[in-house]
Design an enzyme around this catalytic site. Sequence first.
Site, mmCIF file in Angstrom:
data_model
loop_
_atom_site.group_PDB
_atom_site.id
_atom_site.type_symbol
_atom_site.label_atom_id
_atom_site.label_comp_id
_atom_site.label_asym_id
_atom_site.label_seq_id
_atom_site.Cartn_x
_atom_site.Cartn_y
_atom_site.Cartn_z
ATOM 1 C CB CYS A 2 9.066 -5.226 13.128
ATOM 2 S SG CYS A 2 10.673 -4.789 13.780
ATOM 3 N NE ARG A 27 3.777 -8.439 13.921
ATOM 4 C CZ ARG A 27 3.538 -9.735 13.765
ATOM 5 N NH1 ARG A 27 2.358 -10.228 14.038
ATOM 6 N NH2 ARG A 27 4.481 -10.546 13.348
ATOM 7 C CD1 TRP A 74 10.553 -5.413 20.627
ATOM 8 C CD2 TRP A 74 12.155 -6.526 19.516
ATOM 9 N NE1 TRP A 74 11.259 -6.178 21.533
ATOM 10 C CE2 TRP A 74 12.239 -6.862 20.883
ATOM 11 C CE3 TRP A 74 13.064 -7.092 18.624
ATOM 12 C CZ2 TRP A 74 13.191 -7.755 21.373
ATOM 13 C CZ3 TRP A 74 14.019 -7.982 19.118
ATOM 14 C CH2 TRP A 74 14.061 -8.305 20.473
ATOM 15 C CG ASN A 100 9.253 -8.296 11.173
ATOM 16 O OD1 ASN A 100 10.169 -8.393 11.999
ATOM 17 N ND2 ASN A 100 8.106 -8.953 11.278
ATOM 18 N N GLY A 101 12.668 -8.371 10.452
ATOM 19 C CA GLY A 101 13.598 -9.497 10.295
ATOM 20 C C GLY A 101 15.031 -9.028 10.462
ATOM 21 C CD GLU A 483 2.842 -18.320 32.023
ATOM 22 O OE1 GLU A 483 3.995 -18.553 31.638
ATOM 23 O OE2 GLU A 483 2.102 -17.470 31.489
ATOM 24 C CE LYS A 487 2.438 -13.925 31.488
ATOM 25 N NZ LYS A 487 2.543 -15.078 30.658
ATOM 26 C CD GLU A 490 5.463 -11.797 30.200
ATOM 27 O OE1 GLU A 490 6.110 -11.793 29.153
ATOM 28 O OE2 GLU A 490 4.560 -12.609 30.420
ATOM 29 C CG HIS A 506 18.234 -29.066 47.029
ATOM 30 N ND1 HIS A 506 18.966 -29.962 47.766
ATOM 31 C CD2 HIS A 506 17.008 -29.620 46.852
ATOM 32 C CE1 HIS A 506 18.226 -31.033 48.011
ATOM 33 N NE2 HIS A 506 17.024 -30.851 47.467
ATOM 34 C CE LYS A 605 0.416 -12.106 22.242
ATOM 35 N NZ LYS A 605 0.451 -12.579 23.642
HETATM 36 C C1 F6R Z 1 5.106 -14.467 27.806
HETATM 37 C C2 F6R Z 1 5.080 -14.510 26.378
HETATM 38 C C3 F6R Z 1 6.233 -15.125 25.658
HETATM 39 C C4 F6R Z 1 5.703 -16.099 24.587
HETATM 40 C C5 F6R Z 1 6.856 -16.651 23.747
HETATM 41 C C6 F6R Z 1 6.384 -17.671 22.751
HETATM 42 O O1 F6R Z 1 3.960 -13.878 28.316
HETATM 43 O O2 F6R Z 1 4.163 -14.070 25.757
HETATM 44 O O3 F6R Z 1 7.091 -15.765 26.535
HETATM 45 O O4 F6R Z 1 5.019 -17.123 25.237
HETATM 46 O O5 F6R Z 1 7.490 -15.607 23.080
HETATM 47 O O6 F6R Z 1 5.426 -17.136 21.895
HETATM 48 P P1 F6R Z 1 4.491 -18.036 21.000
HETATM 49 O O7 F6R Z 1 3.621 -18.814 21.925
HETATM 50 O O8 F6R Z 1 3.724 -17.075 20.164
HETATM 51 O O9 F6R Z 1 5.383 -18.927 20.208
#
Ligand code: F6R
Length: 610
Positions: A2, A27, A74, A100-101, A483, A487, A490, A506, A605
């Site tokens: 948000c 956000r 969001w 937000n929250g 990772e 990527k 998502e 396994h 984000k």
């Molecule tokens: C993946 C991604 C999320 C963040 C996670 C933690 O691409 O962006 O998995 O890594 O939400 O976010 P931060 O690093 O901001 O605490």
Amino acid sequence: MCGIVGYIGNLQAASVLLNGLKRLEYRGYDSAGISLLEYGKFENLKKVGKVSVLESMFDEHEFNSTLGIAHTRWATHGEPNDVNAHPHQDNSGKISLVHNGIIENYSSLKAQLMKSGYNFLSETDSEVLAVFIGSLYEKFGDFEKAVRLALMEVRGTFGITVLCSDDPDCLIAARRGSPLIFGVGDGEYIVASDASAIIQYTRSVVYLNDNEMAVIRRNGYTTKTIQNEEIIKQVNQIEFELESIEKGGFEHFMLKEIFEQAKTVKDSMRGRLLPDEGKVRLGGLLPVMEQLRNAKRIIITACGTSWHSALVGEYIIESLAQIPVEVEYASEFRYRNPVILPNDLVIAISQSGETADTLAAIREASQKGATVIGIVNVVGSTIARETQAGIYLHAGPEIGVASTKAFTSQIVVLSLIGIMLGRMRNLSATDGKSLVRELMSLPEKIDRMLENTSSILQIAESYKKNKNFLYLGRGYNFPAALEGALKLKEISYIHAEGYPAAEMKHGPIALIDENMPVVFIATKDEIYEKVISNIEEVSARRGKIIAIATEGDESIKKWAKHVIYIPETIPMFIPILAAIPMQLLAYHIAVKLGRDVDKPRNLAKSVTVE
Ligand code: F6R
């Protein structure tokens, strides 16, 4: 999670708010809305969809208001639709609020308010707060008091910006658990969830802490606690430049951020390396030097991509400093009564510095007496402020929702910590020097790797229709594989799993047939031969192998259908290089599938709710 913007000043608020929403859209982007106070009445526009949908509604309106609030959502309570979008008003229409929250006691408050005759239009917890403030305003006729009393009563988290139509020279902002800052201009103020919505207008900002509020008027502001004690807040300067939050000619922020990595990796180590001594200097850790020297165990806590870099960090720190390291999902750490021993060092990793789970984890650790340090990208963020010491990534704003440059910078910083802790213990000066030299060589290697990425585009074309992917690696490359898989899933919505390569036999090996692309990180290191055995196992079952291999390794072509070469480096730094082609592979597949790469569905984000 948000985005909130509020404006009070002399400019036309509508355009400032819309610009802010565009900057904050990363956000949250399921709906957006705006409230403008004009001639004693609110003009409200809100719409499900992205900010561009809201923007198109502006064509039919002309606004002159110089006071307003706006929101990009969001969803937490209530599905994304026009009614649940913010801002929300109270029953009299005099109060308008963006939030937000999560208000945890919203259902009991709502029941109470309904009993007193108040109505609700939406399913949101935020509308309950708006109506609650409205009910208190009706009772006391004092806007500020109504906000304060309501906030004292609610449980949960909030970042709010609220207006009252009876007071056209006042905007109130308050926070608990959700980030909120305000920019201080000349006779104008902009409240926002983060600095990206502010920098275009002013670099001077005030960070609100939990349970603080700002009462802002055109001729000045006061800051106080929700309990009504006045406080003096420092005015800080935003450090980044406007260009760093623009696309700079790239089609997407994610692509820009992938291509920035030679620079961001360099920036993360700039001024921190002492090549002649084989040491590093981390000024941000000076307050906890003694604790670093005495640390007997390290717990790294983080979420998502940052959790993956934490796993790489575990391997690096254990190898260089021989201190036991545990990596914990922040969301789990908080709720399982973890054991914290004297001389434990807790490291929280967070790009945004606002992740609610990570924040909760560091509070838990601090409460139990641990020394807590942060590895954070966003300067002035809550985690940066709440940790005893820390190291900034200096990777610049990361706008693409999928984290890219933060990951590589996090590994750089964890390596710096590993070298520092190692040199405090048994790591020799010679080893320290060669590690520092190797780190220094990485930016040039990244640049070289990014000069030609055409093979990745071809691979993306060949596999864009596949429904599943496996990513495998061993040692340092196992978290890198996790990772890579994250990527892809998502941003492309293709199902992908990361696994330790040897663990595949396994269970996951049952999935392998000619329709399964398997990305192997198979670089030349001490376990290369073992990884080749795992590749053979996949190849024997007709899996399609995409290998990320070390430049010059021709023999891998025997098994791999596709090879992406990366420059040679020492094993612990391979994840930094290997991450980049995997980011690009995910990016190109997602683009080819027509996905909204910078704003993938359901994500936001910075995840500021638990
Ligand atoms: C993946 C991604 C999320 C963040 C996670 C933690 O691409 O962006 O998995 O890594 O939400 O976010 P931060 O690093 O901001 O605490």
